[in-house]
Design an enzyme around this catalytic site. Structure first.
Site, PDB file in Angstrom:
ATOM      1  N   GLY A 153     -22.217   6.225 -40.451  1.00 14.15           N
ATOM      2  CA  GLY A 153     -22.141   6.598 -41.852  1.00 14.15           C
ATOM      3  C   GLY A 153     -23.460   6.295 -42.528  1.00 14.15           C
ATOM      4  CG  MET A 213     -23.049   2.509 -47.091  1.00 15.91           C
ATOM      5  SD  MET A 213     -23.644   1.409 -48.349  1.00 15.91           S
ATOM      6  CE  MET A 213     -22.982  -0.158 -48.062  1.00 15.91           C
ATOM      7  N   GLY A 214     -23.501   2.261 -42.554  1.00 13.90           N
ATOM      8  CA  GLY A 214     -23.439   1.506 -41.319  1.00 13.90           C
ATOM      9  C   GLY A 214     -22.859   2.303 -40.172  1.00 13.90           C
ATOM     10  CB  VAL A 251     -17.515   2.454 -37.084  1.00 16.84           C
ATOM     11  CG1 VAL A 251     -16.186   1.837 -36.671  1.00 16.84           C
ATOM     12  CG2 VAL A 251     -17.645   2.466 -38.602  1.00 16.84           C
ATOM     13  CE  LYS A 268     -18.674   0.764 -43.231  1.00 21.16           C
ATOM     14  NZ  LYS A 268     -17.858   1.213 -44.395  1.00 21.16           N
ATOM     15  CG  ASP A 316     -16.528   7.398 -53.138  1.00 20.30           C
ATOM     16  OD1 ASP A 316     -16.504   8.592 -53.515  1.00 20.30           O
ATOM     17  OD2 ASP A 316     -17.228   7.000 -52.200  1.00 20.30           O
TER      18      ASP A 316
END
Length: 354
Positions: A21, A23-24, A26, A41, A136
């Site tokens: 993703g 942000m990070g 998995v 994550k 969100d």
């Protein structure tokens, strides 16, 4: 975004990479002592250096950890890798994001929509009762697992939450729009800071619309155009795309998408119960959230037989002028008129003769 497969940190061994993703990343993982399989994550290294992003990640963990609900992702632990990146562990789920299902299948049959929306309403109600506004909500943040009775969802990604009793640091700059543009409420689209559970209700209804139609409610090519539609336009009627949904469902969607939040449903529960009533079902969210899809379908069909759809508009009445008489008909009418005049004159003469 280096691959961490095989690394060990926080008492876990990192396994196969699952997804990436913004942000990070998995990974599948396993607890070294218990052997429990989990999802891990990990923040990307470049993101981990951003203080605001790191705080959002921590808040995501803390918020999800506090929300114990069967339809919200269950998180386990939080820690730091050997190279200083934050990580969290979560229950390992088998399934896919709702966005992938919608992209592949389009609009869903009503029974499947009912079951998922009941679960979503319960998850949001639980969060809102704890003073948490998601902000969100979108199909990407709803993970769908396959169960014997049908779909079972998990709401993900509480990194954008607003706490009603805000005590932590503010994570957005003044006027910054936070959230995914397609599912923003009008107040979010205007950049307003006064966001409450009714903003989630708007996003919840947008997802409801998409489940029924397979289309995004406010689609456009650019973010400004999307926001302008959210603020000032209405989506096409649901039944244009899917006539399996009753007109009463349309009414629920329109109220949930009202531009002024005070005119929407006051809570996710109210929206969910109204949706059930639109199908003629008892407004019992817990019950229908667990009911097998086939049983829901039977109940909807049974209710539809008892409560017929509103009557169709009356047939269009033709405004064509009356048919003009033919030549033969005109001759007949003329002869009849002459005969009547003769008889009238003869009668008058007989009456007046001495």
């Amino acid at each position: 975004m280096g691959d961490r497969t095989g690394q060990r940190f926080g008492g876990y061994t990192v396994g196969a990479h699952i997804a990436d993703g913004s942000m990070g990343a998995v990974y599948e993982g396993r607890h070294d002592e218990s052997g429990e399989r989990v999802a891990i994550k990990v923040l990307h290294s470049r993101v981990a250096r951003d203080a605001v992003a790191a705080e959002r990640f921590r808040r995501e963990y803390e918020t999800a950890k506090s929300l114990q609900n069967p339809y919200i992702i269950e998180v386990r632990d939080f820690g730091e890798t050997d190279d200083g990146a934050d990580f969290m562990t979560m229950e390992l789920l088998e399934g896919e994001e709702l966005s992938l299902i919608l992209a592949r299948e389009g609009g869903l049959r009503p029974a499947r929509t009912v079951r998922m929306l009941c679960q979503l309403a319960l998850a949001l109600h639980h969060a809102h009762a704890d003073g948490v506004v998601h902000r969100d909500l979108k199909p990407d943040n709803i993970f769908v697992c396959s169960r014997p009775g049908g779909d079972e969802i998990r709401v993900l990604d509480f990194g954008s939450v607003k706490l009603q009793m805000e005590t932590g640091p503010k994570l957005t700059m003044l006027g910054t729009i936070l959230g995914s543009p397609y599912y923003m409420s009008p107040e979010q689209a205007r950049g307003e800071l006064d966001v409450d559970p009714r903003s989630d209700v708007f996003a919840q209804t947008s997802i409801m619309y998409e489940l029924a139609t397979g289309d995004v409610a406010f689609a456009a090519d650019t973010i400004p155009d999307i926001l302008n539609k959210i603020i000032g336009e209405e989506p096409p009627p649901v039944r244009i795309a899917n006539t399996a949904y009753p007109w009463s469902f349309e009414d629920v969607v329109m109220k949930g998408l009202r531009k002024e939040k005070r005119e929407r449903f006051g809570s996710s529960l109210e929206l969910g119960e109204a949706m059930l009533s639109a199908f003629g079902l008892e407004p019992e969210l817990e019950r229908w959230a667990r009911t097998p899809i086939e049983a829901i379908e039977t109940a909807i069909l049974s209710s539809a037989e008892e409560v017929p759809e509103p009557p169709s508009p009356p047939a269009f009445a033709s405004s064509a002028p009356p048919e003009l008489p033919t030549r033969d008909r005109r001759a007949t009418v003329l002869a009849a008129g002459v005969l009547l005049a003769v008889l009238t004159a003869l009668g008058a003469w007989l009456l007046l003769r001495p």
